[in-house]
Design a protein around this motif. Structure first.
Motif, PDB file in Angstrom:
ATOM      1  N   LYS A   1      11.959  50.658  65.928  1.00 61.65           N
ATOM      2  CA  LYS A   1      10.720  49.971  66.328  1.00 61.65           C
ATOM      3  C   LYS A   1      10.519  50.054  67.839  1.00 61.65           C
ATOM      4  N   THR A   2      11.581  49.681  68.574  1.00 65.29           N
ATOM      5  CA  THR A   2      11.470  49.716  70.031  1.00 65.29           C
ATOM      6  C   THR A   2      11.212  51.143  70.500  1.00 65.29           C
ATOM      7  N   THR A   3      11.910  52.071  69.863  1.00 69.76           N
ATOM      8  CA  THR A   3      11.708  53.471  70.218  1.00 69.76           C
ATOM      9  C   THR A   3      10.246  53.871  70.011  1.00 69.76           C
TER      10      THR A   3
ATOM     11  N   ALA B   1       3.558  44.836  72.939  1.00 66.30           N
ATOM     12  CA  ALA B   1       4.448  43.690  73.070  1.00 66.30           C
ATOM     13  C   ALA B   1       5.693  43.936  72.235  1.00 66.30           C
ATOM     14  N   ASP B   2       6.875  43.846  72.863  1.00 62.57           N
ATOM     15  CA  ASP B   2       8.118  44.036  72.125  1.00 62.57           C
ATOM     16  C   ASP B   2       8.800  42.690  71.934  1.00 62.57           C
ATOM     17  N   GLU B   3       8.741  42.181  70.739  1.00 62.31           N
ATOM     18  CA  GLU B   3       9.304  40.874  70.413  1.00 62.31           C
ATOM     19  C   GLU B   3       8.985  39.813  71.466  1.00 62.31           C
ATOM     20  N   PRO B   4       7.722  39.567  71.694  1.00 60.25           N
ATOM     21  CA  PRO B   4       7.358  38.626  72.755  1.00 60.25           C
ATOM     22  C   PRO B   4       7.835  37.211  72.442  1.00 60.25           C
TER      23      PRO B   4
HETATM   24 MG   LIG Z   1      14.212  46.618  69.407  1.00 53.27          MG
END
Ligand SMILES: [Mg+2]
Ligand SMILES: Nc1ncnc2c1ncn2[C@@H]1O[C@H](COP(=O)(O)OP(=O)(O)OP(=O)(O)O)[C@@H](O)[C@H]1O
Lengths: 251, 651
Positions: free
Chosen positions: A46-48, A167-170
């Protein structure tokens, strides 16, 4: 109208001898004004995915277009320029510079974009009041609560009116009350300013605030859910079902 | 992974990260070894005894040990703190503290003694070069040849082994004191310092600047006549020192952030990238290093100041000798004069001769004195000065009833400033001769024997001189009342003439001990000052390099600490170039502020008393300062290079 279009993107980590393909020819398109969540087991990429979509990392193969700019073909300097004008960011932590006050942090994107000071102040006042951080604008990040910090980052992400916000896990570091506060505001802004938001999350409640949830597994899109006309509660149940099928951790 | 492998891997990482530390270590050893080799060299005995430098050398080598020791301990402290996370991890996986200490000791041992060996080699090769410099500045005409000295090697090894043991001991204590948790926490401690500015801090900021300014102000008055007794001057010096040092501390503690805060307030939250990186970071980080910065500033100021003063003396040696001897050769006895001249004639050396009759008389200078001096050793109503007739002074004609003062040395000019015009009075035995003071002549007429080391010479008209001759006060006359100055016409002959002069010294001595050669005087001063300059320069250089390294290490830490910020900024769309520009500004201040403050301190220190040391202020002082600035900037540039790497890795 499509604002983001990703075609057959691949991302491989490692070297010749030890390859690890995280994204395997993934296709994705996002419409203007959408609020999209990306979910998936830990380690599923996901982050990638978010990093390559937001031009922070480069794909190994494939193309990504944002507002008809092919960002996968841009050089570093142009990319920075592009981020400056078109993209906004909110992350789980390390969002704010700890030596700047909330207001100074928020105005940063405007100062790079050379927006006039007057205009900057007008925009700041409006958004800061909207997200309820006007009162703490002169405080330093370590004097703010976690929720205030994230709302500050949200204001910063919106202030230069970017085409798309990543937004990454805000809400990752927030308690559930502050989390739904923040998400309420986000979906509010999404409505009012018709800003496009792409958010990675683990949290099903958080995901239920968006219009569409994309599930990732094995470097591919596993399935998608659209909220449509249903209520947030019903959408939440849908998400929970799919999540149950998908399971916890990527093998 | 086996322990050996672990040690080797750590070592490789360390060398990569701390190359400057290793460099500094090698440099310290090299410098020390070179210095001690010099000290033990048999050839040095001669130089030492000729300038009485043995004690000087010994003190200097102790100073060197102190600087190097403190530096190495401090650098080690920075590094062990940086590695605290790693140490915590080792503990977490079940290694005992003793085991960790052991690993660290072995690791350090290899790095440390590896550097010591390399340093010794370099030191030995450098010592010949250093010796050449020493010979050059002390005007010793010898070719430098050096012998490897076991004594020097052993002394170096002992000193650095002791430092090593001390370092390991502090490491051991450090690890002992820490719990696993606190080791993890060390690095994020600066975060707590980011707070709003309190009123107290503002007050500190203002007070700091005021202290420094008032210290400077006092220093400019130090020898201006406001402080008249030695105790007063001494007291004033102590107060100045206290004000400036305390002021410097408060400056770093409060003033920097106070000023930055003011600038920031004006921006109303709208900062550009340069301001983000420099202003905001400096505001908080300088405060936490206040003590370190104060020490660095104070010692650099001391080093620059001392070096400037010794260089001023060295640089002014010829001019000073001219003032003191006033001709190429000065004699005070007719027979000695004729003998010397005969010897010059015999060698066909052309010369000119001046003979000046000198009477000592008391002079009332009260009216022309600009300040009222009390407590100092003379009475302005009765100042004993040499009187000469205008006939004996070339190109000068004084009317009867008038007078000029000549050869008034710099130092006195600063101690007792005179009015441009006024009334003075020569006090003879019976009667007084009133004279109108007309001004100063910038020319030394007679040697320092007559002027008591730099008092002005009173030039009067021949008629007044005659009158005084009749009425002179025998009680204050010197044993000789004639000055014979011999000037060699051809500059190239001076050396030869000086040899003749030196050969005749014994014969002169029998008649009158007051004779002097300008060349001897200036050579003497150069030799004395050359050695001091050499040693002060040596210590100053060591200090400069060690403190530069420390600032650099601090910057390395800061770079790592700020890395997350760079990540954010780059995500927001700032390019590497943007960031680097901001970093350059930041480093300009980080290195520039201590440098400028140090330079200012030393400037005011030198300014207040330089005239006691020589005749030329600007050239030697600016040369010393320029050199210091250049060397110092190198560390600033290196740190920018380091930041470049950090920025690159940030995204
Ligand atoms: Mg991640
Ligand atoms: N810089 C990298 N180098 C090598 N491998 C990487 C790198 N970053 C991520 N990976 C690998 O890629 C895979 C996907 O990582 P990613 O961070 O995208 O997962 P994620 O879905 O965000 O997980 P989480 O939900 O735990 O945050 C993981 O197996 C990870 O080990």
């Amino acid at each position: 109208m499509t604002i983001l279009q990703a075609n057959k993107i691949h991302k491989t980590y490692g070297n010749k001898f030890n390859k690890h393909e995280v994204l395997k020819g993934l296709d994705l398109s996002i419409e203007r004004g959408e609020f999209v969540s990306i979910m998936g087991p830990s380690g599923s990429g996901k982050t990638t995915l978010l990093n390559v979509l937001s031009s922070i990392d480069r794909v190994t193969r494939g193309t990504i277009n944002i507002e008809d700019h092919e960002i996968t073909a841009m050089k570093e300097k142009k990319l920075a320029e592009f981020r400056k004008h078109h993209l906004g960011f909110i992350f789980q932590e390390y969002n704010l510079l700890d030596t700047l006050t909330a207001k100074e942090n928020i105005l940063l994107p405007l100062s790079i974009a050379n927006v006039s000071k007057k205009e900057a102040t007008i925009r700041f006042d409006r958004l800061a009041k909207e997200l309820g951080i006007y009162e703490v604008k002169d405080k330093y990040p370590n004097e703010l609560s976690g929720g205030q910090k994230q709302r500050t980052s949200a204001v910063r992400a919106f202030i230069h009116e970017p085409s798309i916000i990543f937004a990454d896990e805000p809400t990752g570091a927030l308690d559930s009350k502050s989390a739904s506060d923040l998400l309420d505001k986000l979906s509010d802004l999404n409505d009012k300013l018709s800003a496009t938001i792409v958010m990675v999350t683990h949290d099903m409640t958080a995901a239920s605030f968006s219009n569409r949830v994309i599930f990732i597994q094995d470097g591919q899109i596993y399935t998608q859910l659209t909220k449509g006309e249903q209520s947030r509660q019903d959408f939440y149940k849908d998400i929970m079902k799919t999540q149950g099928v998908l399971g916890g951790v990527q093998q | 992974m086996s322990i050996q492998k672990l040690i080797l891997r750590n070592l490789r990482n360390n060398l990569k990260n701390y190359y400057l530390y290793v460099f500094a270590l090698i440099f310290s050893v090299a410098l020390y070894f070179a210095f001690v080799t010099l000290q033990f060299d048999p050839a040095m005995n001669e130089a030492e005894s000729s300038v009485k430098g043995a004690a000087f050398f010994r003190t200097a080598s102790i100073g060197l040990i102190v600087i190097v020791g403190v530096f190495l301990l401090y650098a080690n402290h920075i590094f062990i703190k940086r590695r605290s996370k790693e140490i915590g991890l080792f503990q977490l996986i079940g290694m005992t503290r003793n085991r960790i200490s052991c690993i660290l000791s072995v690791e350090n041992f290899i790095m440390y003694f590896g550097s010591t060996i390399i340093g010794t080699f370099l030191g030995f090769s450098a010592s010949k070069f250093i010796m050449m410099i020493l010979y050059k500045v002390t005007q010793v005409n010898e070719t430098a040849s050096l012998h490897f000295s076991w004594a020097a090697l052993i002394q170096t090894l002992i000193v650095f082994t002791l430092i090593y043991v001390l370092i390991m001991f502090t490491n051991y204590l450090y690890i002992r004191k820490q719990s696993i948790l606190s080791l993890f926490r060390v690095q994020s401690s600066t975060e707590n310092q980011v707070k709003k500015m309190s009123v107290f801090e503002m007050v500190i900021g203002v007070v700091g600047i005021l202290f420094i300014i008032s210290g400077y102000y006092l220093s400019s008055k130090l020898f201006g006549g406001d402080f008249t007794s030695i105790t007063e001057i001494f007291l004033a010096m102590v107060i100045i020192l206290g004000l400036v040092i305390l002021g410097t501390y408060l400056f770093y503690k409060g003033s920097v952030s106070f000023i930055m805060n003011l600038i920031r307030k004006q921006k109303g939250g709208y900062l550009n990238i340069n301001e983000v990186l420099s202003l905001s970071s400096l505001m908080f980080r300088m405060k936490s290093n206040a003590l370190l910065l104060t020490i660095i500033t104070a010692v650099s100021a001391l080093a620059i100041g001392l070096l400037s003063l010794t260089y001023i003396t060295y640089y002014s040696a010829e001019k000073t000798a001219e003032n003191y001897v006033s001709s190429d050769f000065a004699l005070t006895n007719q027979d000695s004069g004729s003998q010397f001249k005969a010897a010059l004639d015999a060698e066909n050396i052309a010369y000119s001769e001046r003979t000046v009759d000198v009477i000592q008389a008391e002079l009332n200078v009260k009216d022309i004195l600009d300040v009222q001096l009390e407590g100092l050793n003379f009475d302005p109503n009765k100042m004993t000065l040499p009187i000469v007739s205008d006939q004996d002074v070339k190109d000068v004609n004084v009317s009867p009833g008038e007078t000029y003062l000549a050869g008034y040395a710099n130092m006195l000019q600063n101690f007792m400033p005179l009015h441009d015009r006024g009334e003075v009075e020569i006090i003879g035995k019976e009667s007084q001769i009133p004279l109108k003071y007309q001004g100063m002549l910038d020319e030394p007429i007679i040697s320092s024997y007559f002027t008591n080391g730099g008092l002005p010479v009173v030039v009067v008209d021949e008629s007044d001189f005659k009158q005084l001759q009749e009425d002179r006060n025998e009680g204050i006359q010197k044993s000789s009342s004639i000055f014979i100055g011999v000037d060699i016409s051809n500059h190239g002959d001076i050396k030869q003439a000086n040899e003749i002069f030196n050969d005749m010294e014994e014969k002169f001595m029998e008649r009158s001990p007051h004779f002097a050669s300008q060349l001897n005087t200036s050579m003497n001063q150069k030799q004395n000052m050359g050695l001091s300059m050499f040693i002060v320069g040596f210590l100053g250089l060591t200090f400069l390099i060690t403190s530069g390294c420390i600032l650099y290490f601090k910057q390395m830490d800061q770079g790592e600490e700020e890395k997350p910020s760079y990540t954010i900024l780059r995500k927001l769309g700032f390019t590497r170039k943007d960031l680097l520009r901001g970093i350059k500004t930041k480093q300009l201040f980080n290195f520039g502020i201590p440098l400028v403050i140090g330079l200012l301190h030393s400037y005011f220190a030198v300014k207040s008393g330089w005239f006691l040391f020589g005749t030329e202020l600007w050239t030697p002082m600016l040369m010393v300062m320029g050199l210091y600035t250049v060397l110092y900037s190198i560390f600033g540039l290196l740190s920018v290079q380091y930041y470049k790497k950090v920025i690159k890795e940030a995204l």
